[in-house]
Design an enzyme around this catalytic site. Structure first.
Site, mmCIF file in Angstrom:
data_model
loop_
_atom_site.group_PDB
_atom_site.id
_atom_site.type_symbol
_atom_site.label_atom_id
_atom_site.label_comp_id
_atom_site.label_asym_id
_atom_site.label_seq_id
_atom_site.Cartn_x
_atom_site.Cartn_y
_atom_site.Cartn_z
ATOM 1 N N LYS A 13 0.675 -1.059 -0.297
ATOM 2 C CA LYS A 13 -0.057 0.134 -0.144
ATOM 3 C C LYS A 13 0.931 1.402 0.488
ATOM 4 O O LYS A 13 0.409 2.163 -0.827
ATOM 5 C CB LYS A 13 -0.792 0.454 1.087
ATOM 6 C CG LYS A 13 -1.643 -0.982 1.154
ATOM 7 C CD LYS A 13 -2.526 -1.048 2.570
ATOM 8 C CE LYS A 13 -2.619 -1.326 4.145
ATOM 9 N NZ LYS A 13 -1.352 -1.816 4.167
ATOM 10 N N ARG A 88 -8.862 1.559 8.995
ATOM 11 C CA ARG A 88 -8.208 -0.006 9.576
ATOM 12 C C ARG A 88 -9.269 -0.885 10.225
ATOM 13 O O ARG A 88 -9.354 -1.487 10.436
ATOM 14 C CB ARG A 88 -7.593 0.111 10.616
ATOM 15 C CG ARG A 88 -6.144 -0.941 9.661
ATOM 16 C CD ARG A 88 -4.708 -0.548 10.700
ATOM 17 N NE ARG A 88 -3.405 -1.160 10.002
ATOM 18 C CZ ARG A 88 -2.515 -0.825 9.513
ATOM 19 N NH1 ARG A 88 -2.129 1.274 9.669
ATOM 20 N NH2 ARG A 88 -1.194 -0.691 9.633
ATOM 21 N N ARG A 124 11.766 -6.399 4.990
ATOM 22 C CA ARG A 124 11.515 -5.134 4.253
ATOM 23 C C ARG A 124 12.231 -4.008 4.864
ATOM 24 O O ARG A 124 12.521 -4.170 6.190
ATOM 25 C CB ARG A 124 10.342 -4.747 4.545
ATOM 26 C CG ARG A 124 9.868 -2.704 4.278
ATOM 27 C CD ARG A 124 8.220 -2.688 4.420
ATOM 28 N NE ARG A 124 7.778 -2.315 5.830
ATOM 29 C CZ ARG A 124 6.706 -2.422 5.491
ATOM 30 N NH1 ARG A 124 5.450 -2.448 4.910
ATOM 31 N NH2 ARG A 124 5.849 -2.385 7.035
ATOM 32 N N ARG A 157 11.566 -1.992 10.650
ATOM 33 C CA ARG A 157 10.682 -1.262 12.040
ATOM 34 C C ARG A 157 10.813 -2.367 13.367
ATOM 35 O O ARG A 157 10.921 -3.513 12.025
ATOM 36 C CB ARG A 157 9.617 -1.416 10.716
ATOM 37 C CG ARG A 157 9.199 -0.209 10.303
ATOM 38 C CD ARG A 157 7.972 0.271 9.470
ATOM 39 N NE ARG A 157 7.140 -0.760 10.013
ATOM 40 C CZ ARG A 157 5.382 -0.803 9.307
ATOM 41 N NH1 ARG A 157 5.467 0.006 8.000
ATOM 42 N NH2 ARG A 157 4.695 -1.097 9.832
ATOM 43 N N ARG A 168 -0.128 -8.653 13.392
ATOM 44 C CA ARG A 168 -0.698 -7.196 12.963
ATOM 45 C C ARG A 168 -1.692 -8.601 11.489
ATOM 46 O O ARG A 168 -2.904 -7.410 11.095
ATOM 47 C CB ARG A 168 0.353 -6.892 11.795
ATOM 48 C CG ARG A 168 1.085 -6.214 12.738
ATOM 49 C CD ARG A 168 2.218 -5.843 12.219
ATOM 50 N NE ARG A 168 2.177 -5.079 11.099
ATOM 51 C CZ ARG A 168 3.901 -4.766 10.235
ATOM 52 N NH1 ARG A 168 4.886 -5.435 10.696
ATOM 53 N NH2 ARG A 168 3.744 -4.271 9.111
HETATM 54 P P1 AMP Z 1 1.825 0.609 8.823
HETATM 55 O O1 AMP Z 1 2.444 1.738 8.927
HETATM 56 O O2 AMP Z 1 0.432 1.116 8.464
HETATM 57 O O3 AMP Z 1 1.718 -1.062 9.157
HETATM 58 O O4 AMP Z 1 0.757 0.644 10.205
HETATM 59 C C1 AMP Z 1 1.508 0.570 11.678
HETATM 60 C C2 AMP Z 1 1.224 0.798 13.004
HETATM 61 O O5 AMP Z 1 0.763 1.811 12.921
HETATM 62 C C3 AMP Z 1 0.099 -0.587 12.491
HETATM 63 O O6 AMP Z 1 0.697 -2.011 13.415
HETATM 64 C C4 AMP Z 1 -0.518 -0.129 13.891
HETATM 65 O O7 AMP Z 1 -0.264 -0.047 15.322
HETATM 66 C C5 AMP Z 1 -0.491 1.336 13.694
HETATM 67 N N1 AMP Z 1 -1.490 2.358 12.736
HETATM 68 C C6 AMP Z 1 -1.629 2.853 11.674
HETATM 69 N N2 AMP Z 1 -2.764 3.225 10.913
HETATM 70 C C7 AMP Z 1 -3.739 2.892 11.675
HETATM 71 C C8 AMP Z 1 -5.369 3.100 12.367
HETATM 72 N N3 AMP Z 1 -5.940 3.173 10.772
HETATM 73 N N4 AMP Z 1 -5.324 2.422 13.074
HETATM 74 C C9 AMP Z 1 -5.421 1.308 13.793
HETATM 75 N N5 AMP Z 1 -3.659 1.392 14.324
HETATM 76 C C10 AMP Z 1 -2.936 2.022 13.178
#
Ligand code: AMP
Length: 213
Positions: A13, A88, A124, A157, A168
């Site tokens: 994404k 989400r 990654r 990360r 996740r």
């Molecule tokens: P991402 O970079 O999108 O993979 O997000 C990393 C982490 O940030 C996720 O595993 C959640 O802990 C938190 N996070 C990011 N976006 C959201 C969201 N829309 N709702 C809840 N948690 C989020």
């Protein structure tokens, strides 16, 4: 034009949103990036979300919606945005639908089978400076640890370890996947095959966007 990028962790994404934002002239809005920025700056919010994020769990809807309300009010998002990693949960999707001036014109579901996910995420790497992503096996940087785009340092990360990745995935299945049905019932969902070269997936997304308009 407001678009949503939907898909499991590691579906691509963020990578794809970065290409599309250049094409479409609207910013990528990644809640994950915003939370990581808060952590890097050491804000109170950053400290509050740290443990939850590293464990691979979702941050509360309240925190996320607060971030989004502020972000879409910025001038660069007045003509639209590409939401990446948001919404989400159903509650987030409903709150997004109720935001003034934000109408979702398309939801792009990047479809990648589970077998690919752990492999993609555990290899990654992300650039600390510009956020460009690479992969130690599939898309390595020319010099290990150095971003090809800006020369910044790449890092892994904290939540890209096997235990957090599994968590996740569970969060995605339970809380985010219901959005596929939610947006298909609204007639705005398009499913794109996310397996293959990054450039091929970008072409598929562009084709889906052209069909839509
Ligand atoms: P991402 O970079 O999108 O993979 O997000 C990393 C982490 O940030 C996720 O595993 C959640 O802990 C938190 N996070 C990011 N976006 C959201 C969201 N829309 N709702 C809840 N948690 C989020």
């Amino acid at each position: 034009m407001f678009l949503v990028m939907l898909g499991a962790p590691g579906a691509g994404k963020g990578t794809q949103a970065k290409y599309l934002q250049a094409d479409l002239g609207i910013p990528q809005v990644s809640t994950g990036d915003m939370l990581r920025a808060a952590r890097k700056e050491g804000t109170e919010l950053g400290e509050r979300v740290q443990a939850v994020m590293d464990a691979g769990q979702l941050v509360s809807d309240e925190i996320i919606l607060d971030l989004i309300r502020h972000r879409v009010a910025q001038p660069d998002a007045s003509n639209g945005a590409i939401f990446d990693g948001f919404p989400r949960t159903l509650a987030q999707a409903e709150a997004l639908g109720a935001l003034d001036g934000v109408e979702i014109s398309g939801v792009l579901l990047i479809d990648v089978p589970d077998d690919f996910i752990v492999d993609r995420l555990s290899g990654r790497r992300t650039c600390r400076q510009c956020g460009t992503m690479s992969h130690v096996s599939y898309a390595p940087t020319s010099v290990e640890g150095v971003c090809d785009v800006c020369g910044g340092e790449t890092y892994q990360r904290a939540d890209d370890n096997e235990e957090s990745i599994r968590k996740r995935m569970v969060e995605y299945r339970e809380k985010t996947e219901p959005l596929v049905k939610y947006y298909s019932e609204k007639g705005v969902l398009r499913k794109i095959d996310g397996v293959g070269e990054v450039a091929d997936v970008t072409s598929r997304l562009r084709a889906a966007l052209e069909q839509r308009s």
